[in-house]
Design a protein around this motif. Sequence first.
Motif, short mmCIF file in Angstrom:
data_model
loop_
_atom_site.label_atom_id
_atom_site.label_comp_id
_atom_site.label_asym_id
_atom_site.label_seq_id
_atom_site.Cartn_x
_atom_site.Cartn_y
_atom_site.Cartn_z
N PRO A 18 76.13 67.61 53.30
CA PRO A 18 74.79 67.31 53.79
C PRO A 18 74.46 68.01 55.11
O PRO A 18 73.31 68.40 55.33
CB PRO A 18 74.79 65.79 53.95
N ILE A 19 75.45 68.21 55.97
CA ILE A 19 75.22 68.97 57.21
C ILE A 19 74.87 70.41 56.87
O ILE A 19 73.90 70.97 57.38
CB ILE A 19 76.44 68.90 58.14
N ARG A 20 75.64 71.02 55.98
CA ARG A 20 75.36 72.40 55.58
C ARG A 20 73.95 72.51 55.00
O ARG A 20 73.19 73.41 55.35
CB ARG A 20 76.38 72.91 54.57
N LYS A 21 73.58 71.57 54.15
CA LYS A 21 72.24 71.58 53.55
C LYS A 21 71.15 71.39 54.61
O LYS A 21 70.10 72.04 54.55
CB LYS A 21 72.11 70.48 52.49
N TYR A 67 62.71 80.38 67.99
CA TYR A 67 63.51 79.79 66.90
C TYR A 67 63.77 78.31 67.17
O TYR A 67 63.55 77.46 66.32
CB TYR A 67 64.81 80.59 66.79
N LYS A 68 64.20 78.00 68.38
CA LYS A 68 64.51 76.61 68.74
C LYS A 68 63.28 75.73 68.85
O LYS A 68 63.38 74.51 68.74
CB LYS A 68 65.32 76.57 70.04
N ALA A 69 62.11 76.33 69.06
CA ALA A 69 60.86 75.57 69.17
C ALA A 69 60.19 75.37 67.82
O ALA A 69 59.22 74.61 67.72
CB ALA A 69 59.91 76.30 70.12
N ALA A 74 63.45 71.51 64.44
CA ALA A 74 63.37 70.07 64.71
C ALA A 74 63.75 69.26 63.47
O ALA A 74 64.45 68.24 63.56
CB ALA A 74 61.97 69.69 65.21
N GLU A 75 63.31 69.70 62.31
CA GLU A 75 63.64 69.01 61.06
C GLU A 75 65.14 69.08 60.78
O GLU A 75 65.76 68.09 60.37
CB GLU A 75 62.86 69.61 59.89
N SER A 76 65.73 70.23 61.04
CA SER A 76 67.17 70.37 60.84
C SER A 76 67.95 69.44 61.77
O SER A 76 68.88 68.76 61.34
CB SER A 76 67.58 71.83 61.07
N VAL A 77 67.55 69.38 63.02
CA VAL A 77 68.19 68.48 63.98
C VAL A 77 68.07 67.04 63.51
O VAL A 77 69.03 66.27 63.56
CB VAL A 77 67.59 68.65 65.40
N VAL A 80 70.61 66.57 60.63
CA VAL A 80 72.03 66.82 60.89
C VAL A 80 72.61 65.91 61.98
O VAL A 80 73.75 65.46 61.87
CB VAL A 80 72.25 68.31 61.26
N LYS A 81 71.86 65.64 63.02
CA LYS A 81 72.40 64.90 64.17
C LYS A 81 73.06 63.58 63.80
O LYS A 81 74.15 63.27 64.31
CB LYS A 81 71.30 64.70 65.21
N PRO A 82 72.49 62.77 62.91
CA PRO A 82 73.15 61.50 62.57
C PRO A 82 74.47 61.67 61.79
O PRO A 82 75.26 60.73 61.70
CB PRO A 82 72.13 60.77 61.69
N LEU A 83 74.69 62.85 61.22
CA LEU A 83 75.87 63.09 60.39
C LEU A 83 77.02 63.75 61.14
O LEU A 83 78.16 63.74 60.67
CB LEU A 83 75.49 63.99 59.21
N ARG A 84 76.72 64.33 62.28
CA ARG A 84 77.74 65.11 62.99
C ARG A 84 78.47 64.27 64.02
O ARG A 84 77.93 63.28 64.53
CB ARG A 84 77.12 66.33 63.65
#
Length: 105
Positions: A18-21, A67-69, A74-77, A80-84
């Motif tokens: 799920p992180i990779r996705k 890129y970061k803006a 933001a959607e990726s963060v 991913v953030k809850p899984l890492r």
Amino acid sequence: MIRHFVFFTAQHDGNIEPIRKGLQILKRIPHAQRLEIALNRKSEPTSREVDVVVYGEFADDDALTAYKAHEFYAESVRRVKPLREMRWAADYDMAQAVNTPDDDA
């Protein structure tokens, strides 16, 4: 040219895919000249904790900032953030990199 590396560890082995996705969303952002998301092969005996790697190349700091803006970043963060467990990032300017051996070494 800026090279951008990000390393992720998952809270649980079941979170790796799920992180990779979740990181794959980053491929939709147009500002990178090259962007790769890959699972760590874990072939280095002393560094097996990294699960997923992001590697990017950007023309300059403005491209990396854009890129970061981006909304997909933001959607990726958000995904991913809850899984890492951990996230490490490093950027460097290729013009500042050492490319030849030091004669005094």
